[in-house]
Design a protein around this motif. Structure first.
Motif, PDB file in Angstrom:
ATOM      1  N   LYS A 106      11.238 -35.797 103.543  1.00  0.00           N
ATOM      2  CA  LYS A 106      12.352 -34.847 103.584  1.00  0.00           C
ATOM      3  C   LYS A 106      12.557 -34.262 104.974  1.00  0.00           C
ATOM      4  O   LYS A 106      13.676 -33.867 105.330  1.00  0.00           O
ATOM      5  CB  LYS A 106      12.144 -33.729 102.565  1.00  0.00           C
ATOM      6  N   SER A 151      14.529 -37.232 106.673  1.00  0.00           N
ATOM      7  CA  SER A 151      15.844 -37.561 106.117  1.00  0.00           C
ATOM      8  C   SER A 151      16.908 -36.528 106.471  1.00  0.00           C
ATOM      9  O   SER A 151      18.085 -36.859 106.606  1.00  0.00           O
ATOM     10  CB  SER A 151      15.757 -37.709 104.599  1.00  0.00           C
ATOM     11  N   ARG A 152      16.520 -35.276 106.668  1.00  0.00           N
ATOM     12  CA  ARG A 152      17.518 -34.242 106.950  1.00  0.00           C
ATOM     13  C   ARG A 152      18.252 -34.503 108.264  1.00  0.00           C
ATOM     14  O   ARG A 152      19.391 -34.054 108.450  1.00  0.00           O
ATOM     15  CB  ARG A 152      16.876 -32.854 106.952  1.00  0.00           C
ATOM     16  N   VAL A 169      21.136 -37.839 107.622  1.00  0.00           N
ATOM     17  CA  VAL A 169      22.164 -37.906 106.570  1.00  0.00           C
ATOM     18  C   VAL A 169      23.552 -38.174 107.152  1.00  0.00           C
ATOM     19  O   VAL A 169      24.406 -38.778 106.506  1.00  0.00           O
ATOM     20  CB  VAL A 169      22.176 -36.626 105.702  1.00  0.00           C
ATOM     21  N   GLN A 204      28.546 -41.346 109.181  1.00  0.00           N
ATOM     22  CA  GLN A 204      29.718 -40.494 108.993  1.00  0.00           C
ATOM     23  C   GLN A 204      31.020 -41.292 109.106  1.00  0.00           C
ATOM     24  O   GLN A 204      31.165 -42.143 109.986  1.00  0.00           O
ATOM     25  CB  GLN A 204      29.698 -39.391 110.071  1.00  0.00           C
ATOM     26  N   TRP A 207      25.314 -42.851 100.784  1.00  0.00           N
ATOM     27  CA  TRP A 207      24.129 -42.754 101.659  1.00  0.00           C
ATOM     28  C   TRP A 207      23.597 -41.340 101.694  1.00  0.00           C
ATOM     29  O   TRP A 207      22.413 -41.096 101.456  1.00  0.00           O
ATOM     30  CB  TRP A 207      24.500 -43.249 103.056  1.00  0.00           C
ATOM     31  N   ARG A 208      24.485 -40.377 101.960  1.00  0.00           N
ATOM     32  CA  ARG A 208      24.066 -38.976 102.039  1.00  0.00           C
ATOM     33  C   ARG A 208      23.519 -38.493 100.700  1.00  0.00           C
ATOM     34  O   ARG A 208      22.490 -37.807 100.645  1.00  0.00           O
ATOM     35  CB  ARG A 208      25.251 -38.096 102.459  1.00  0.00           C
ATOM     36  N   ARG A 209      24.223 -38.839  99.645  1.00  0.00           N
ATOM     37  CA  ARG A 209      23.838 -38.355  98.318  1.00  0.00           C
ATOM     38  C   ARG A 209      22.470 -38.900  97.899  1.00  0.00           C
ATOM     39  O   ARG A 209      21.627 -38.152  97.391  1.00  0.00           O
ATOM     40  CB  ARG A 209      24.907 -38.747  97.297  1.00  0.00           C
ATOM     41  N   LEU A 232      20.001 -39.990  99.788  1.00  0.00           N
ATOM     42  CA  LEU A 232      18.945 -39.352 100.580  1.00  0.00           C
ATOM     43  C   LEU A 232      18.683 -37.924 100.104  1.00  0.00           C
ATOM     44  O   LEU A 232      17.529 -37.510  99.933  1.00  0.00           O
ATOM     45  CB  LEU A 232      19.324 -39.349 102.062  1.00  0.00           C
ATOM     46  N   SER A 233      19.748 -37.166  99.892  1.00  0.00           N
ATOM     47  CA  SER A 233      19.616 -35.761  99.503  1.00  0.00           C
ATOM     48  C   SER A 233      18.935 -35.601  98.157  1.00  0.00           C
ATOM     49  O   SER A 233      18.183 -34.653  97.936  1.00  0.00           O
ATOM     50  CB  SER A 233      20.989 -35.085  99.485  1.00  0.00           C
ATOM     51  N   ALA A 285      19.082 -46.295 100.108  1.00  0.00           N
ATOM     52  CA  ALA A 285      20.309 -45.601 100.523  1.00  0.00           C
ATOM     53  C   ALA A 285      21.193 -46.524 101.339  1.00  0.00           C
ATOM     54  O   ALA A 285      22.429 -46.529 101.202  1.00  0.00           O
ATOM     55  CB  ALA A 285      19.954 -44.346 101.325  1.00  0.00           C
TER      56      ALA A 285
END
Length: 333
Positions: free
Chosen positions: A284, A287-288, A291, A295, A303-305, A307-308, A324
């Motif tokens: 975590k 990954s932050r 994300v 873009q 991808w963002r979702r 990972l989050s 992802a």
């Protein structure tokens, strides 16, 4: 501690990634270094108190791959700043930068940051003491003004006095700072940009290296600025849309090295992640920073979702990144 004999790269400040609190930590810088080998990277601001009284290794340790790298300091005591500058040199940093731009209440209460623009004599005393203590460059990051001290003549006097101490590089955020009434976030957006004032500063002080910062979104804007000044510092846009960093070496520094394709970036990112996790870093915390990598590209939301939703789970490993990436259609390369 880094080997103090580590060879430091010659600094080219044509493009740098700004120091950003809670963002540009060592993990982030290692990720950015996958994308650009030439850009100068900055640490988060570290206060002199944190180094004089706190855990120096935690604040100063970095990986050799992060070179060229600058340490940004916050403080107003000349002797403490000199002590911290020596630490920066001993740890192998390529530059030490003094923050005269942060407008937060906490920073003001410690009497450092943007409020010091009202006291250029003290800033000059600080930088003179730092310069006498180290052989690496000492630079200053400032605003174009503060509060009612907002005439070009005020900025001119500040730069002139501090330059007399031996500072040759000024990174200028092209907005004034309101020390009362605006939050740090508002101070990054509300005061209008005034790039012309930075251009005028360079014209009047041609012997100084002037780097422009503030509101720069892409490399096209960066190239336009570079027609007038010596370098560009990009902040939030570099962090939130980091993929543009992969062409900095070619477009800004004129390198002939091949641009990494997306598959190569994913592969190197996975290798980097595995190395960090073997050192005990939880996914975590990696990954932050990634994300925003894809873009404005098909599959970026997924991808963002992914990972989050998955990077924080117990047992999460590099496979989360690979899964992802599977949401991204037709990765180039």
């Amino acid at each position: 501690m880094q080997n103090i004999e580590l060879e430091r790269k010659s600094l080219n400040r044509a493009f740098s990634v700004a120091p950003m609190l809670d963002w540009t930590d060592s993990i982030c810088r290692g990720f950015h270094r996958i994308l650009t080998k030439q850009s100068l990277l900055y640490t988060e601001m570290v206060t002199t108190g944190a180094l004089v009284h706190g855990d120096q290794e935690r604040h100063l340790a970095f990986r050799p791959c992060e070179h060229p790298i600058a340490l940004q300091l916050g403080g107003s005591d000349p002797e403490q700043l000199a002590f911290c500058a020596r630490l920066a040199q001993d740890y192998g940093y390529d530059e030490v930068n003094l923050n005269i731009g942060c407008p937060s209440d906490r920073v003001q209460s410690g009497r450092f940051g943007a409020c010091l623009m009202a006291d250029p004599e003290l800033v000059a005393q600080c930088t003179a003491t730092m310069i006498s203590a180290v052989s690496i460059p000492v630079t200053v990051k400032c605003r174009i003004g503060i509060d009612e001290q907002d005439d070009y003549e005020d900025l001119q006097r500040f730069v002139s006095l501090v330059a007399e101490s031996g500072v040759r590089t000024f990174i200028v955020h092209a907005r004034k700072a309101w020390l009362k009434g605006l939050s740090p976030k508002q101070n990054r957006d509300v005061p209008p940009l005034n790039y012309d004032r930075v251009y005028l500063l360079k014209a009047e002080f041609p012997h100084l290296e002037i780097i422009i910062n503030g509101g720069i979104e892409n490399l096209q804007q960066s190239r336009l600025h570079l027609q007038r000044i010596d370098g560009v510092m990009m902040g939030r846009a570099a962090y939130q849309s980091p993929m543009q960093l992969r062409t900095v070496d070619q477009e800004i520094f004129g390198r002939n090295t091949p641009t990494l394709n997306e598959n190569e970036i994913i592969a190197q990112l996975c290798d980097y992640t595995e190395t960090l996790m073997q050192q005990g870093v939880h996914l975590k915390y990696i990954s932050r920073h990634i994300v925003g990598l894809f873009q404005n590209r098909p599959g970026a939301r997924q991808w963002r979702r992914y990972l989050s939703e998955n990077a924080h789970k117990p047992g999460a490993d590099v496979e989360v990144i690979r899964r992802a990436a599977a949401f991204l259609p037709e990765l180039d390369g």
